[in-house]
Motif scaffolding. Structure first.
Motif, PDB file in Angstrom:
ATOM      1  N   CYS A 373       0.831  -1.210   0.000  1.00  8.91           N
ATOM      2  CA  CYS A 373       0.000   0.000   0.000  1.00  8.91           C
ATOM      3  C   CYS A 373       0.861   1.254   0.000  1.00  8.91           C
ATOM      4  CB  CYS A 373      -0.923  -0.008   1.218  1.00  8.91           C
ATOM      5  SG  CYS A 373      -2.265  -1.223   1.121  1.00  8.91           S
ATOM      6  N   GLN A 400      -6.012  -2.786  -6.645  1.00  3.78           N
ATOM      7  CA  GLN A 400      -7.139  -2.653  -5.718  1.00  3.78           C
ATOM      8  C   GLN A 400      -7.902  -3.972  -5.584  1.00  3.78           C
ATOM      9  OE1 GLN A 400     -10.556  -0.366  -7.013  1.00  3.78           O
ATOM     10  NE2 GLN A 400     -10.699   0.637  -5.007  1.00  3.78           N
ATOM     11  N   ARG A 401      -8.163  -4.651  -6.693  1.00  2.00           N
ATOM     12  CA  ARG A 401      -8.887  -5.928  -6.639  1.00  2.00           C
ATOM     13  C   ARG A 401      -8.089  -6.983  -5.867  1.00  2.00           C
ATOM     14  NH1 ARG A 401     -10.313  -4.147 -11.777  1.00  2.00           N
ATOM     15  NH2 ARG A 401      -8.524  -5.169 -12.751  1.00  2.00           N
ATOM     16  N   HIS A 414     -10.346  -0.679   2.231  1.00  2.00           N
ATOM     17  CA  HIS A 414     -11.175   0.523   2.193  1.00  2.00           C
ATOM     18  C   HIS A 414     -10.355   1.774   2.500  1.00  2.00           C
ATOM     19  CE1 HIS A 414     -14.909  -2.169   3.031  1.00  2.00           C
ATOM     20  NE2 HIS A 414     -14.679  -2.027   1.733  1.00  2.00           N
ATOM     21  N   TRP A 416      -7.162   2.212   1.848  1.00  2.00           N
ATOM     22  CA  TRP A 416      -6.352   2.541   0.664  1.00  2.00           C
ATOM     23  C   TRP A 416      -7.217   3.232  -0.377  1.00  2.00           C
ATOM     24  CZ3 TRP A 416      -6.340   1.682  -4.563  1.00  2.00           C
ATOM     25  CH2 TRP A 416      -5.150   1.938  -5.243  1.00  2.00           C
ATOM     26  N   THR A 417      -8.416   2.694  -0.612  1.00  2.00           N
ATOM     27  CA  THR A 417      -9.314   3.270  -1.612  1.00  2.00           C
ATOM     28  C   THR A 417      -9.705   4.689  -1.237  1.00  2.00           C
ATOM     29  OG1 THR A 417     -10.179   1.068  -2.137  1.00  2.00           O
ATOM     30  CG2 THR A 417     -11.477   2.967  -2.841  1.00  2.00           C
ATOM     31  N   ASP A 418     -10.061   4.887   0.035  1.00  2.00           N
ATOM     32  CA  ASP A 418     -10.465   6.225   0.482  1.00  2.00           C
ATOM     33  C   ASP A 418      -9.317   7.215   0.382  1.00  2.00           C
ATOM     34  OD1 ASP A 418     -12.964   5.271   1.034  1.00  2.00           O
ATOM     35  OD2 ASP A 418     -12.615   4.996   3.184  1.00  2.00           O
ATOM     36  N   TYR A 420      -6.728   7.233  -1.680  1.00  2.00           N
ATOM     37  CA  TYR A 420      -6.239   7.583  -3.009  1.00  2.00           C
ATOM     38  C   TYR A 420      -7.343   7.832  -4.042  1.00  2.00           C
ATOM     39  CZ  TYR A 420      -1.773   6.277  -1.066  1.00  2.00           C
ATOM     40  OH  TYR A 420      -0.650   6.235  -0.285  1.00  2.00           O
ATOM     41  N   ARG A 421      -8.622   7.765  -3.587  1.00  2.00           N
ATOM     42  CA  ARG A 421      -9.709   7.972  -4.524  1.00  2.00           C
ATOM     43  C   ARG A 421      -9.599   9.354  -5.205  1.00  2.00           C
ATOM     44  NH1 ARG A 421     -13.745   7.127  -1.442  1.00  2.00           N
ATOM     45  NH2 ARG A 421     -14.342   5.020  -2.112  1.00  2.00           N
ATOM     46  N   TRP A 424      -6.700   9.511  -7.621  1.00  2.00           N
ATOM     47  CA  TRP A 424      -6.995   8.696  -8.805  1.00  2.00           C
ATOM     48  C   TRP A 424      -7.948   9.430  -9.745  1.00  2.00           C
ATOM     49  CZ3 TRP A 424      -7.922   2.793  -7.809  1.00  2.00           C
ATOM     50  CH2 TRP A 424      -7.778   2.088  -9.020  1.00  2.00           C
TER      51      TRP A 424
END
Length: 427
Positions: A373, A400-401, A414, A416-418, A420-421, A424
């Protein structure tokens, strides 16, 4: 005398595939433009410059050489009598060459565009000077791509192709005509590459078909090899792995790949990528070995075309990392990624970010979730100020997947997604 040979002028001519007769003609054309009278530079004159017998051309020839090449006369290896002989250009650090190319390129996409000359203003005599001008345009586009990616540059490349095709109709010689067809192929393939990198696969395929036709008209083996190399990349992105292998093997069969270890190495490495994604681990590793053997025989100090300037040990390490990760060897993939990043020039920002993405995947596939990450987050720093190419977005989607599938806690994925959303979405 060999010790007095003008290596700088020789290297400049070799890089542009220019004969002594063509340089003489270009110099005479330049002299005619600023004096109104045709120059008298002969092929023998150019031989004297190359051999070092003539170390300081006449004033109007010096001015013409600077006009034709875009370089100062002393940068071409010429010095007035009594001055020390310049160091051969081949000893120049390749990173310096890349930085100079980036410096010559404009910092924005608009400055990289190849301006089209109105039909009414096009010269009635098209010669080597026009070839040089257009080739400089290709080099500028390639340099911008290496720095920040090719987003938004495909139109400029297609404009360059259109101008090359228009000029070939008035080419002074058959050799000039072929070189203009070759440049049209280069520009068209460059546009296709920009579209491959940004994920516009359908239009990229059409441009590659056109580029291959133009390479055939130019009788240019290297241009054809470039197209097959891109065709292999396009097929791999489209998950058509059988075609990816076939295209890379077509690249291997070109005359330039049969005679140049550098080109052969790239073709073998591309074949390894195709076999890796096809699930044929043995063939993939075998072709990686062939790529390494071929590269060990290549003279990396020799001038080369702009499109393949990226290829060398660093890029082969990057491709090795991909192959190793895809076939299930993440430890070796991580090691290869680190070697690639250590060898990559700083100016190759897009390549550095792409390799970093594969490093993060290799770490994730070893179960080192936190490190993966952290590594993936540096991609946004590397590409700060530039749009993320489509291929890189796809890689981050793969990350991500895999993160969601492998993380011990959904919270990590979640987070990581939050985090770098926003990065991105705005890239």
């Amino acid at each position: 005398m060999v010790e007095n040979r003008n290596w700088r002028l020789s290297a400049w001519m070799t890089e542009r595939q220019m004969s002594t007769a063509e340089l003489a003609g270009a110099v005479n054309d330049a002299i005619c433009k600023f004096t109104g009278k045709a120059g008298t530079t002969s092929e023998r004159t150019v031989w004297r410059w190359l051999s070092g017998q003539s170390q300081w051309p006449q004033e109007r020839q010096r001015r013409a050489l600077e006009t034709v090449t875009g370089l100062m006369i002393t940068d071409l290896g010429f010095l007035p009598r009594g001055k020390p002989t310049p160091v051969p250009a081949l000893s120049e650090d390749p990173d310096v060459r890349r930085r100079q190319l980036l410096g010559a390129a404009a910092s924005t996409a608009a400055a990289a565009a190849i301006p089209s000359t109105p039909a009414s203003a096009r010269p009635s005599h098209v010669g080597t000077a026009d070839v040089i001008r257009l080739r400089t345009g290709v080099e500028r586009l390639v340099a911008l791509d290496a720095e920040r990616g090719g987003h938004g540059l495909d139109k400029a490349a297609l404009n360059g192709a259109a101008e090359a095709l228009a000029l070939q109709q008035k080419a002074a010689t058959q050799r000039v005509r072929k070189r203009l067809f070759g440049l049209a192929s280069d520009f068209t393939a460059t546009a296709a590459w920009f579209q491959v990198d940004t994920g516009r696969l359908d239009s990229a395929g059409r441009h590659l078909d056109r580029a291959l036709t133009l390479a055939g008209l130019a009788q240019d083996s290297e241009a054809a090899m470039r197209v097959w190399n891109l065709r292999a990349m396009l097929a791999r992105q489209d998950c058509n792995y059988t075609e990816a292998v076939a295209a890379s093997q077509a690249a291997q069969s070109t005359a330039v790949a049969r005679t140049s270890p550098l080109h052969a190495s790239l073709a073998h490495a591309r074949t390894a990528i195709g076999f890796a994604h096809s699930g044929d681990e043995r063939s993939a590793i075998g072709f990686l070995g062939r790529a390494e053997d071929a590269l060990s025989k290549a003279d990396l100090t020799q001038p080369r075309s702009a499109w393949i300037a990226f290829y060398g040990p660093a890029e082969l390490y990057s491709l090795t990392a991909i192959v190793r990760d895809v076939v299930g060897h993440p430890v070796q993939a991580e090691a290869a990624s680190h070697r690639a990043l250590a060898a990559l020039p700083e100016s190759y920002r897009r390549n550095r970010a792409h390799t970093t993405a594969w490093l993060a995947l290799a770490q994730l596939h070893q179960g080192d979730v936190e490190q993966a990450c952290a590594t993936s987050g540096t991609i946004f720093t590397i590409m700060s100020g530039a749009a993320l190419p489509g291929r890189m977005r796809q890689l981050l989607g793969d990350f991500q997947r895999d993160l969601i599938a492998r993380a011990s806690s959904a919270h990590i994925a979640h987070e990581w997604t939050d985090r770098y959303r926003n990065e991105w979405s705005k890239s």
